[in-house]
Design a protein around this motif. Structure first.
Motif, PDB file in Angstrom:
ATOM      1  N   GLN A  51      -5.413  -3.382  -2.286  1.00 27.12           N
ATOM      2  CA  GLN A  51      -4.735  -4.075  -1.255  1.00 27.12           C
ATOM      3  C   GLN A  51      -3.238  -4.035  -1.500  1.00 27.12           C
ATOM      4  OE1 GLN A  51      -6.067  -5.547   1.817  1.00 27.12           O
ATOM      5  NE2 GLN A  51      -7.998  -4.316   0.960  1.00 27.12           N
ATOM      6  N   ILE A  52      -2.910  -4.257  -2.548  1.00 30.36           N
ATOM      7  CA  ILE A  52      -1.491  -4.347  -2.978  1.00 30.36           C
ATOM      8  C   ILE A  52      -0.812  -3.017  -2.382  1.00 30.36           C
ATOM      9  CG2 ILE A  52       0.207  -4.398  -5.059  1.00 30.36           C
ATOM     10  CD1 ILE A  52      -1.461  -6.637  -6.032  1.00 30.36           C
ATOM     11  N   GLU A  53      -1.382  -1.787  -3.170  1.00 29.69           N
ATOM     12  CA  GLU A  53      -0.906  -0.530  -2.872  1.00 29.69           C
ATOM     13  C   GLU A  53      -0.778  -0.065  -1.482  1.00 29.69           C
ATOM     14  OE1 GLU A  53      -1.991   2.654  -5.413  1.00 29.69           O
ATOM     15  OE2 GLU A  53      -1.399   1.489  -7.331  1.00 29.69           O
ATOM     16  N   ALA A  54      -1.718  -0.864  -0.939  1.00 29.28           N
ATOM     17  CA  ALA A  54      -1.761  -0.344   0.691  1.00 29.28           C
ATOM     18  C   ALA A  54      -0.885  -1.305   1.348  1.00 29.28           C
ATOM     19  CB  ALA A  54      -3.162  -0.477   1.339  1.00 29.28           C
ATOM     20  N   ALA A  55      -0.077  -2.218   0.701  1.00 27.26           N
ATOM     21  CA  ALA A  55       0.871  -3.376   1.356  1.00 27.26           C
ATOM     22  C   ALA A  55       0.116  -4.045   2.503  1.00 27.26           C
ATOM     23  CB  ALA A  55       1.969  -2.598   2.186  1.00 27.26           C
ATOM     24  N   ARG A  56      -1.351  -4.544   2.171  1.00 27.43           N
ATOM     25  CA  ARG A  56      -2.154  -5.104   3.012  1.00 27.43           C
ATOM     26  C   ARG A  56      -2.305  -6.729   2.612  1.00 27.43           C
ATOM     27  NH1 ARG A  56      -5.352  -0.244   3.660  1.00 27.43           N
ATOM     28  NH2 ARG A  56      -6.785  -1.259   2.157  1.00 27.43           N
ATOM     29  N   THR A  57      -1.726  -6.940   1.593  1.00 28.14           N
ATOM     30  CA  THR A  57      -2.019  -8.546   1.032  1.00 28.14           C
ATOM     31  C   THR A  57      -0.629  -8.854   0.552  1.00 28.14           C
ATOM     32  OG1 THR A  57      -3.204  -9.696  -0.508  1.00 28.14           O
ATOM     33  CG2 THR A  57      -2.328  -7.722  -1.247  1.00 28.14           C
ATOM     34  N   ASN A  58      -0.507 -10.316   0.682  1.00 27.45           N
ATOM     35  CA  ASN A  58       0.882 -11.071  -0.025  1.00 27.45           C
ATOM     36  C   ASN A  58       0.404 -11.547  -1.463  1.00 27.45           C
ATOM     37  OD1 ASN A  58       2.072 -10.722   2.392  1.00 27.45           O
ATOM     38  ND2 ASN A  58       1.611 -12.775   3.007  1.00 27.45           N
ATOM     39  N   PRO A  59       0.387 -10.715  -2.532  1.00 34.55           N
ATOM     40  CA  PRO A  59       0.199 -11.345  -3.986  1.00 34.55           C
ATOM     41  C   PRO A  59       0.814 -12.281  -4.450  1.00 34.55           C
ATOM     42  CG  PRO A  59       1.617  -9.258  -3.959  1.00 34.55           C
ATOM     43  CD  PRO A  59       1.392  -9.516  -2.606  1.00 34.55           C
ATOM     44  N   SER A  60      -0.006 -13.247  -4.998  1.00 35.53           N
ATOM     45  CA  SER A  60       0.664 -14.454  -5.600  1.00 35.53           C
ATOM     46  C   SER A  60       1.408 -14.070  -6.821  1.00 35.53           C
ATOM     47  CB  SER A  60      -0.683 -15.297  -6.232  1.00 35.53           C
ATOM     48  OG  SER A  60      -1.043 -14.544  -7.599  1.00 35.53           O
ATOM     49  N   VAL A  61       2.428 -15.030  -7.229  1.00 29.76           N
ATOM     50  CA  VAL A  61       3.252 -14.764  -8.090  1.00 29.76           C
ATOM     51  C   VAL A  61       2.606 -14.484  -9.660  1.00 29.76           C
ATOM     52  CG1 VAL A  61       3.590 -17.198  -8.644  1.00 29.76           C
ATOM     53  CG2 VAL A  61       5.568 -15.730  -9.452  1.00 29.76           C
ATOM     54  N   GLY A  62       1.372 -15.322  -9.887  1.00 30.32           N
ATOM     55  CA  GLY A  62       0.629 -14.871 -10.857  1.00 30.32           C
ATOM     56  C   GLY A  62       0.111 -13.488 -10.932  1.00 30.32           C
ATOM     57  N   THR A  63      -0.224 -12.856  -9.830  1.00 33.01           N
ATOM     58  CA  THR A  63      -0.872 -11.535  -9.596  1.00 33.01           C
ATOM     59  C   THR A  63       0.426 -10.762 -10.161  1.00 33.01           C
ATOM     60  OG1 THR A  63      -2.468 -11.906  -8.124  1.00 33.01           O
ATOM     61  CG2 THR A  63      -1.680  -9.877  -8.198  1.00 33.01           C
TER      62      THR A  63
END
Length: 210
Positions: A51-63
């Motif tokens: 999801q991150i590499e597809a720019a489909r999510t807002n990752p948390s600061v922890g992630t």
């Protein structure tokens, strides 16, 4: 209740997500890592990395911190392109908000440096009776907190420390730690995070005091 952490910068979350996607993919591919390898090293699920590499999510600061640790870079490196520059001047309002508490608190990443060592400067604000529990960082990471206003309860392992305005505390952040405002007035503090300039694999983490 705390709501950990969506990327937020003056309505440009899509731009930040795109930057994180680009850098995460480029850093992973430059190392010849599969998504499974990055998942193992970072402790972030393969599904989330997709999801991150597809720019489909807002990752948390922890992630973001876990992914950055795995690559041996700062969180800010994931948020903006590397640039050769002698001077970089910016307003606080331009810095991304990477954490929002359920009571209105925020954590804004003011600046990150990758040389000569990895350093991040944060502006934290905790609303009354708000808390942030942080992931343990890679071994050797140290945090320095300077209280601008209010009172902060810092927990490192099993020990608690009360830090007031004008006081500074530093500690090893490679173990459980948290920041808490038990009082009826807001707390604001600056945080300097100093990290070892190396890749970090959570699968081979040495045991540390809790």
């Amino acid at each position: 209740m705390l709501t950990d952490t969506k990327l937020d910068r003056l309505g440009t979350a899509d731009e930040l997500n795109a930057a994180v996607a680009l850098h995460c993919r480029a850093l992973r591919q430059s190392r010849g890592w599969s998504l499974d390898e990055l998942a193992g090293r970072s402790g972030v699920s393969k599904g989330m990395l997709v999801q991150i590499e597809a720019a489909r999510t807002n990752p948390s600061v922890g992630t973001l911190a876990r992914v950055a640790d795995a690559f041996g870079v700062t969180v800010s490196r994931l948020l903006e392109p590397a640039q050769d520059r002698t001077v970089h001047l910016s307003d606080a309002e331009e810095a991304p908000v990477l954490w929002r508490g359920g009571r209105g608190g925020t954590a804004r990443l003011l600046r990150g440096l990758s040389e000569p060592d990895f350093v991040e400067l944060w502006d934290w604000r905790l609303a009354p009776h708000e808390e942030h529990v942080s992931d343990d960082h890679q071994p050797g990471t140290r945090e320095v907190l300077h209280i601008l206003s209010g009172v902060l309860i810092v927990t490192v392992g099993t020990e608690e420390y009360t830090v007031g305005p004008g006081q500074t505390i530093d500690y090893l952040a490679d173990r459980d730690h948290s920041y808490r405002n038990d009082f009826d007035t807001p707390t604001r503090f600056l945080m300097l995070v100093c990290m070892p300039p190396r890749e970090y694999d959570r699968r081979v983490r040495p045991p540390l005091p809790r």
